[in-house]
Design a protein around this motif. Structure first.
Motif, PDB file in Angstrom:
ATOM      1  N   GLY A   1       0.669  -1.096   0.078  1.00 56.37           N
ATOM      2  CA  GLY A   1       0.058   0.043  -0.032  1.00 56.37           C
ATOM      3  C   GLY A   1       0.886   1.307  -0.099  1.00 56.37           C
ATOM      4  N   TYR A   2       0.212   2.284   0.291  1.00 55.40           N
ATOM      5  CA  TYR A   2       0.830   3.545   0.180  1.00 55.40           C
ATOM      6  C   TYR A   2      -0.099   4.563   1.152  1.00 55.40           C
ATOM      7  CZ  TYR A   2      -2.725   5.646  -3.038  1.00 55.40           C
ATOM      8  OH  TYR A   2      -3.989   5.859  -3.399  1.00 55.40           O
ATOM      9  N   ALA A   3       0.694   5.462   1.358  1.00 61.22           N
ATOM     10  CA  ALA A   3       0.266   6.667   2.320  1.00 61.22           C
ATOM     11  C   ALA A   3       0.909   8.113   2.413  1.00 61.22           C
ATOM     12  CB  ALA A   3      -0.043   6.136   4.006  1.00 61.22           C
ATOM     13  N   PHE A   4       0.024   8.875   2.530  1.00 63.18           N
ATOM     14  CA  PHE A   4       0.885  10.251   2.666  1.00 63.18           C
ATOM     15  C   PHE A   4       0.844  10.783   4.060  1.00 63.18           C
ATOM     16  CE2 PHE A   4      -1.589  10.296  -1.535  1.00 63.18           C
ATOM     17  CZ  PHE A   4      -0.301  10.552  -2.203  1.00 63.18           C
ATOM     18  N   VAL A   5       1.786  11.361   4.406  1.00 60.14           N
ATOM     19  CA  VAL A   5       1.961  12.090   5.841  1.00 60.14           C
ATOM     20  C   VAL A   5       2.482  13.668   5.714  1.00 60.14           C
ATOM     21  CG1 VAL A   5       4.499  11.255   5.906  1.00 60.14           C
ATOM     22  CG2 VAL A   5       3.088  11.766   8.046  1.00 60.14           C
ATOM     23  N   LYS A   6       1.973  14.401   6.502  1.00 55.20           N
ATOM     24  CA  LYS A   6       2.438  15.672   6.599  1.00 55.20           C
ATOM     25  C   LYS A   6       3.337  16.043   7.377  1.00 55.20           C
ATOM     26  CE  LYS A   6       0.210  20.502   6.646  1.00 55.20           C
ATOM     27  NZ  LYS A   6      -1.041  21.046   6.942  1.00 55.20           N
ATOM     28  N   ARG A   7       4.496  16.892   7.075  1.00 56.05           N
ATOM     29  CA  ARG A   7       5.550  17.189   7.901  1.00 56.05           C
ATOM     30  C   ARG A   7       5.808  18.553   8.335  1.00 56.05           C
ATOM     31  NH1 ARG A   7       9.833  16.488  10.740  1.00 56.05           N
ATOM     32  NH2 ARG A   7      12.107  16.708   9.945  1.00 56.05           N
ATOM     33  N   HIS A   8       5.690  18.812   9.566  1.00 55.08           N
ATOM     34  CA  HIS A   8       6.058  20.460   9.715  1.00 55.08           C
ATOM     35  C   HIS A   8       5.886  20.538  11.326  1.00 55.08           C
ATOM     36  CE1 HIS A   8       1.875  20.668  10.980  1.00 55.08           C
ATOM     37  NE2 HIS A   8       1.200  20.385   9.755  1.00 55.08           N
ATOM     38  N   CYS A   9       6.162  21.438  11.800  1.00 55.64           N
ATOM     39  CA  CYS A   9       6.113  21.746  13.429  1.00 55.64           C
ATOM     40  C   CYS A   9       4.852  21.378  14.261  1.00 55.64           C
ATOM     41  CB  CYS A   9       6.500  23.363  13.895  1.00 55.64           C
ATOM     42  SG  CYS A   9       6.466  23.361  15.575  1.00 55.64           S
ATOM     43  N   LEU A  10       5.011  20.459  15.367  1.00 55.12           N
ATOM     44  CA  LEU A  10       3.531  19.910  15.871  1.00 55.12           C
ATOM     45  C   LEU A  10       3.537  20.968  17.040  1.00 55.12           C
ATOM     46  CD1 LEU A  10       5.408  17.590  14.435  1.00 55.12           C
ATOM     47  CD2 LEU A  10       4.058  16.132  16.166  1.00 55.12           C
ATOM     48  N   HIS A  11       4.209  21.989  17.359  1.00 48.93           N
ATOM     49  CA  HIS A  11       3.886  22.908  18.491  1.00 48.93           C
ATOM     50  C   HIS A  11       3.734  22.015  19.690  1.00 48.93           C
ATOM     51  CE1 HIS A  11       3.828  26.204  15.489  1.00 48.93           C
ATOM     52  NE2 HIS A  11       3.208  25.216  14.681  1.00 48.93           N
ATOM     53  N   CYS A  12       4.714  21.767  20.150  1.00 43.74           N
ATOM     54  CA  CYS A  12       4.715  20.876  21.370  1.00 43.74           C
ATOM     55  C   CYS A  12       4.205  21.653  22.709  1.00 43.74           C
ATOM     56  CB  CYS A  12       6.085  20.331  21.851  1.00 43.74           C
ATOM     57  SG  CYS A  12       6.887  19.430  20.738  1.00 43.74           S
ATOM     58  N   VAL A  13       3.404  20.930  23.648  1.00 46.70           N
ATOM     59  CA  VAL A  13       3.061  21.499  24.721  1.00 46.70           C
ATOM     60  C   VAL A  13       4.084  22.114  25.738  1.00 46.70           C
ATOM     61  CG1 VAL A  13       1.391  21.127  26.854  1.00 46.70           C
ATOM     62  CG2 VAL A  13       0.866  20.174  24.586  1.00 46.70           C
ATOM     63  N   ASP A  14       5.197  21.300  25.979  1.00 47.95           N
ATOM     64  CA  ASP A  14       6.095  21.372  26.745  1.00 47.95           C
ATOM     65  C   ASP A  14       7.584  21.510  25.687  1.00 47.95           C
ATOM     66  OD1 ASP A  14       8.163  22.163  28.627  1.00 47.95           O
ATOM     67  OD2 ASP A  14       7.341  20.604  29.722  1.00 47.95           O
ATOM     68  N   PRO A  15       7.824  22.640  24.915  1.00 52.46           N
ATOM     69  CA  PRO A  15       8.803  22.432  23.712  1.00 52.46           C
ATOM     70  C   PRO A  15      10.260  22.374  24.329  1.00 52.46           C
ATOM     71  CG  PRO A  15       7.331  24.263  23.465  1.00 52.46           C
ATOM     72  CD  PRO A  15       7.060  23.900  24.920  1.00 52.46           C
ATOM     73  N   SER A  16      10.893  21.698  23.701  1.00 49.39           N
ATOM     74  CA  SER A  16      12.227  21.354  24.001  1.00 49.39           C
ATOM     75  C   SER A  16      13.251  22.440  23.151  1.00 49.39           C
ATOM     76  CB  SER A  16      12.967  20.029  23.406  1.00 49.39           C
ATOM     77  OG  SER A  16      12.515  18.884  23.998  1.00 49.39           O
ATOM     78  N   CYS A  17      12.653  23.136  22.218  1.00 45.69           N
ATOM     79  CA  CYS A  17      13.357  24.116  21.449  1.00 45.69           C
ATOM     80  C   CYS A  17      13.360  25.496  22.326  1.00 45.69           C
ATOM     81  CB  CYS A  17      12.685  24.403  19.939  1.00 45.69           C
ATOM     82  SG  CYS A  17      10.929  24.966  20.346  1.00 45.69           S
ATOM     83  N   ILE A  18      12.258  25.587  23.101  1.00 49.74           N
ATOM     84  CA  ILE A  18      12.110  26.878  24.261  1.00 49.74           C
ATOM     85  C   ILE A  18      13.138  26.373  25.186  1.00 49.74           C
ATOM     86  CG2 ILE A  18      10.777  27.885  25.502  1.00 49.74           C
ATOM     87  CD1 ILE A  18       8.530  27.775  23.735  1.00 49.74           C
ATOM     88  N   SER A  19      13.200  25.084  25.714  1.00 46.34           N
ATOM     89  CA  SER A  19      14.063  25.099  26.887  1.00 46.34           C
ATOM     90  C   SER A  19      15.407  25.143  26.751  1.00 46.34           C
ATOM     91  CB  SER A  19      13.875  23.502  27.366  1.00 46.34           C
ATOM     92  OG  SER A  19      14.448  23.177  28.523  1.00 46.34           O
ATOM     93  N   VAL A  20      15.996  24.900  25.473  1.00 46.03           N
ATOM     94  CA  VAL A  20      17.382  25.124  25.158  1.00 46.03           C
ATOM     95  C   VAL A  20      17.892  26.138  24.866  1.00 46.03           C
ATOM     96  CG1 VAL A  20      17.543  22.351  24.691  1.00 46.03           C
ATOM     97  CG2 VAL A  20      17.027  23.996  22.901  1.00 46.03           C
ATOM     98  N   CYS A  21      16.834  27.336  24.296  1.00 43.41           N
ATOM     99  CA  CYS A  21      17.254  28.493  23.632  1.00 43.41           C
ATOM    100  C   CYS A  21      17.819  29.284  24.762  1.00 43.41           C
ATOM    101  CB  CYS A  21      15.961  29.000  22.982  1.00 43.41           C
ATOM    102  SG  CYS A  21      16.416  30.776  22.184  1.00 43.41           S
ATOM    103  N   PRO A  22      19.044  29.797  24.567  1.00 41.50           N
ATOM    104  CA  PRO A  22      19.604  30.716  25.648  1.00 41.50           C
ATOM    105  C   PRO A  22      19.242  32.003  25.639  1.00 41.50           C
ATOM    106  CG  PRO A  22      21.320  30.438  23.920  1.00 41.50           C
ATOM    107  CD  PRO A  22      20.054  29.322  23.523  1.00 41.50           C
TER     108      PRO A  22
END
Length: 335
Positions: A117-138
């Motif tokens: 079979g085959y399937a499509f999937v969308k990829r972009h930011c998931l906007h986390c509830v508790d984001p790691s990107c915010i945690s590590v940004c100095p």
């Protein structure tokens, strides 16, 4: 001899004192573990992506490019074929915030089937509830809106350290390496359009409602209704915005994987996925229920409570110094 003994006694006492100083706060401190997880804002907005409804038209990719002023991007091995006419990005990058990818297996006879079979999937930011990107940004260049929960990036505050690139478990933030003064690029859920009362571009143009905008709590309830219904039953699918005034359409329900992806992964995200093919086959990583940010910050807070880490370092240095002095006296017969 008396001087050497005094020095040894001093170092021995200093080491013992350091160990005692470290042990006391360790005993009182909270054991290593995650801090309290951050909660979803009551009015958080998000997206329900239903892979079984996606037809791979890539209208969302084109609309995203136009809404965010992103250029056409082509892989080098396809550039000669497209000659700059078609946007054929294979994944998100510094110039592509949203992309549709395809899963293929065997004969690809049937959509949303794992085998043949085959399937499509969308990829972009998931906007986390508790984001790691915010945690590590100095420098707080990554921000989460306290009302909508949207994770955005402020290029004026960014110093280009790219910690967010390495910290994101979904590998979403991308750096523009091909630019002289490159910036971090990521989906910001068309925050500028939402401020004008409009929908995110990808949800606005999706012809089937595969990308559906709304309050996260409402989207969660809608996903649960679909999961509870019988595969093959006719179902009325909203388009654009859940509860909006756009005409809906009826279609048979697909056969979903039982787990709603994004409900718990990495502490939860504001983009949820319904798929017919196992998530890992679509490139959605298997992640723990807790946020990595909660774990790392929990450890940091425990380490630095009562100056545990600096005192432990001091104790280690005293121990090494003491061992060095002992070795020196063992090797020098005159001592």
């Amino acid at each position: 001899m008396s001087i050497d003994l005094s020095r040894r006694n001093f170092l021995r006492g200093a080491a013992a004192g350091a160990v005692t100083a470290v042990a006391a706060p360790v005993a009182e401190a909270t054991p290593f573990g995650p801090r309290e997880p951050k909660q979803l804002p009551p009015k958080a907005v998000g997206m329900l992506y239903d892979s079984t409804l996606c037809v791979g038209c890539k209208a969302c990719v084109s609309a995203c490019k136009q809404a965010n002023g992103m250029p056409v991007e082509q892989p080098a091995h396809l550039a000669a074929w497209g000659e700059g006419t078609w946007d054929m990005a294979e994944d998100i990058s510094g110039h592509t915030l949203n992309v549709i990818r395809v899963y293929q297996n065997g004969t690809m006879e049937q959509k949303d089937r794992e085998k043949d079979g085959y399937a499509f999937v969308k990829r972009h930011c998931l906007h986390c509830v508790d984001p790691s990107c915010i945690s590590v940004c100095p420098v707080s260049a990554m921000r989460k809106d306290p009302e909508t929960g949207i994770v955005s990036h402020n290029p004026d505050a960014c110093i280009g350290c790219r910690y967010c690139v390495y910290g994101c478990p979904f590998n979403v933030p991308q750096y523009q390496f091909d630019e002289t003064f490159g910036q971090i690029a990521k989906c910001q859920f068309c925050n500028h359009l939402q401020k004008q009362g409009k929908l995110p571009a990808c949800c606005d143009v999706c012809p089937t409602g595969a990308s559906l905008f709304g309050l996260v709590t409402d989207l969660q309830a809608e996903a649960e209704r679909r999961l509870a219904a019988k595969p093959g039953e006719m179902y009325t699918f909203a388009r654009g915005k859940l509860g909006g005034d756009r005409p809906s359409h009826e279609a048979p329900l697909g056969e979903y994987q039982p787990h709603l992806y994004g409900e718990k992964e990495s502490g939860g995200t504001q983009v949820r996925y319904l798929t017919g093919v196992p998530h890992e086959k679509l490139g959605l990583p298997a992640l723990p229920d807790h946020s990595f940010a909660a774990v790392s910050e929990g450890m940091q807070h425990t380490l630095y409570k009562g100056m545990i880490a600096p005192l432990a370092l001091l104790g280690g240095l005293v121990f090494l110094a003491r061992r060095g002095v002992k070795s020196h006296h063992d090797e020098d017969p005159s001592s």
